[in-house]
Scaffold this active site. Structure first.
Site, PDB file in Angstrom:
ATOM      1  N   GLY A   1      -3.002   4.092   0.391  1.00 48.92           N
ATOM      2  CA  GLY A   1      -2.534   2.708   0.294  1.00 48.92           C
ATOM      3  C   GLY A   1      -3.288   1.884  -0.733  1.00 48.92           C
TER       4      GLY A   1
ATOM      5  N   GLY B   1      -3.043   2.344  -4.047  1.00 49.88           N
ATOM      6  CA  GLY B   1      -2.369   2.322  -5.344  1.00 49.88           C
ATOM      7  C   GLY B   1      -2.947   3.335  -6.316  1.00 49.88           C
ATOM      8  CG  LEU B   2      -6.627   3.984  -6.643  1.00 49.39           C
ATOM      9  CD1 LEU B   2      -8.093   4.081  -6.239  1.00 49.39           C
ATOM     10  CD2 LEU B   2      -6.527   3.561  -8.112  1.00 49.39           C
ATOM     11  N   GLY B   3      -2.522   6.671  -6.057  1.00 51.46           N
ATOM     12  CA  GLY B   3      -1.753   7.925  -6.122  1.00 51.46           C
ATOM     13  C   GLY B   3      -2.051   8.925  -5.028  1.00 51.46           C
ATOM     14  CB  SER B   4      -3.782   8.878  -1.752  1.00 52.64           C
ATOM     15  OG  SER B   4      -2.973   8.234  -0.818  1.00 52.64           O
ATOM     16  CB  SER B   5       1.637   9.296  -1.090  1.00 54.97           C
ATOM     17  OG  SER B   5       2.253   8.609  -2.141  1.00 54.97           O
ATOM     18  CB  ALA B   6       1.792  11.286  -6.219  1.00 51.21           C
ATOM     19  CB  ALA B   7      -3.015  13.325  -5.224  1.00 48.13           C
TER      20      ALA B   7
ATOM     21  CG  ASP C   1       2.697   7.095  -8.226  1.00 47.80           C
ATOM     22  OD1 ASP C   1       2.893   6.393  -9.223  1.00 47.80           O
ATOM     23  OD2 ASP C   1       2.314   6.646  -7.129  1.00 47.80           O
TER      24      ASP C   1
HETATM   25  O1  PMV Z   1       2.347   3.467  -4.973  1.00 47.84           O
HETATM   26  P1  PMV Z   1       1.722   2.930  -6.241  1.00 47.84           P
HETATM   27  O2  PMV Z   1       0.901   1.754  -5.985  1.00 47.84           O
HETATM   28  O3  PMV Z   1       1.036   3.986  -7.016  1.00 47.84           O
HETATM   29  O4  PMV Z   1       2.925   2.374  -7.146  1.00 47.84           O
HETATM   30  C1  PMV Z   1       3.792   3.184  -7.835  1.00 47.84           C
HETATM   31  C2  PMV Z   1       4.373   2.479  -9.025  1.00 47.84           C
HETATM   32  C3  PMV Z   1       5.644   1.713  -8.813  1.00 47.84           C
HETATM   33  O5  PMV Z   1       6.155   1.490 -10.123  1.00 47.84           O
HETATM   34  C4  PMV Z   1       5.397   0.387  -8.133  1.00 47.84           C
HETATM   35  C5  PMV Z   1       6.663   2.496  -8.021  1.00 47.84           C
HETATM   36  C6  PMV Z   1       7.207   3.717  -8.721  1.00 47.84           C
HETATM   37  O6  PMV Z   1       7.663   4.623  -8.008  1.00 47.84           O
HETATM   38  O7  PMV Z   1       7.206   3.791  -9.954  1.00 47.84           O
END
Ligand code: PMV
Length: 320
Positions: free
Chosen positions: A99, A101-107, A148
């Site tokens: 949460g 904004g540093l990409g933890s869910s994608a990683a 991400d």
């Molecule tokens: O979840 P975050 O904070 O890494 O945000 C992703 C970036 C956004 O542009 C807000 C959403 C997206 O999917 O591109």
């Protein structure tokens, strides 16, 4: 022998184009030197399970926990025969706060896809892994652009646009950014929905701004290639004003940015990612990084300086 596989993926920061990238602009993102590690091994229990610290859940349970990991795991299990589905354990360790904004869910979705596919003997290419991680991320994100996942997959600095080939930017000289997590977690999907409403309300302005953000992203790439941190800082400040206009900054974030801009060696700062809290990044004078970090971290303990690691998703040697 206990069979074990492992993979890791870096977190990321967005230098330019967050939110607007969902609506078609270019975006620039960079991997950071904080990673998520996922290990998969045989487990003598009745059902496959997921462990993160003291949180435990089985893959089949719909208790609302680990939505990303469960989506990825179920996707992979649907590709293998039942006999291969002996019980296993997915264990996650991360030095990226969720949460933030540093990409933890994608990683986490990428590292999980990589380690579990390997464990199941599946050979998946980059596109298959990123599609899978994208589906996992969609569970928490709503309408992700994919930036991400592409950033965590590829590592380094990337130029991204929806439905286009991701371009990895080669840098002759790497550079460092200051990253500060505000401590306030937020939901990306709510913020993305808020921006979509803004776009409906002001279609013409929004369209023009999306085009302008695309140009700015290309300029950020030029600043990065030339290691021109002053130019990058001024672009960050400009982007921050656009993010304010679409309503994703907050009073706390504005105050945090003011504070950071006052620190020695800071040349410009902006929200990174969805906003509403989360993290900010700053362009800094490359010779005074240590003293900048020292002064900032007194007030903001979750601050660090990251260079741009070139490695994205990677398979690790298992621990045992
Ligand atoms: O979840 P975050 O904070 O890494 O945000 C992703 C970036 C956004 O542009 C807000 C959403 C997206 O999917 O591109």
């Amino acid at each position: 022998v206990i069979r074990e596989t492992a993979a890791s993926a870096p977190g990321k920061v967005i230098l330019s184009g967050e939110h607007f990238v969902v609506h078609g602009s270019y975006s620039v993102a960079a991997a950071i030197n904080r990673r998520v590690h996922v290990r998969v091994r045989e487990f003598q229990g009745p059902k496959p399970r997921i462990v993160l610290g003291d949180q435990v859940s089985t893959i089949s349970s719909d208790d609302g926990s680990f939505p990303v990991v469960k989506t990825v795991a179920r996707d992979i299990l649907s590709m293998v025969t039942k006999t291969n589905q002996d019980s296993f354990e997915i264990s996650i360790t991360s030095d990226i706060p969720p949460g933030s904004g540093l990409g933890s869910s994608a990683a986490v979705s990428l590292a999980c896809a990589g380690a579990l596919a390997d464990f199941m003997g599946l050979t998946l290419n980059k596109n298959e892994l990123s599609d899978m991680a994208f589906r996992g991320e969609s569970k928490v994100h709503g309408n992700p652009s994919g930036v991400d996942v592409q950033s965590c997959l590829n590592g380094g600095l990337i130029l991204f646009k929806k439905n286009s080939q991701t371009e990895k930017i080669s840098l002759r000289n790497s550079f460092c950014l200051l990253v500060v997590f505000s401590g306030k977690k937020r939901s990306t999907s709510k913020l993305v929905a808020k921006v979509a409403k803004r776009r409906e309300e002001y279609p013409n302005q929004f369209k023009r701004m999306t085009e302008s953000v695309s140009d700015i992203s290309l300029e950020v790439v030029e600043a990065a290639k030339g290691r021109d941190m002053r130019r990058m800082g001024s672009l960050f400040t400009l982007i921050q004003s656009q993010l304010s206009w679409i309503g994703v900054s907050t009073l706390e974030i504005d105050m945090l940015i003011e504070d950071i801009l006052g620190a020695n060696g800071v040349l410009g700062a902006k929200i990174t990612g969805a906003g509403g809290g989360g993290s900010i990044i700053a362009a800094i004078d490359q010779d005074s990084g240590d003293s900048t970090l020292k002064s900032v971290s007194q007030k903001y303990p979750y601050s660090f300086i990251s260079d741009i690691p070139q490695e994205g998703l990677r398979w690790e040697k298992p621990a045992s």
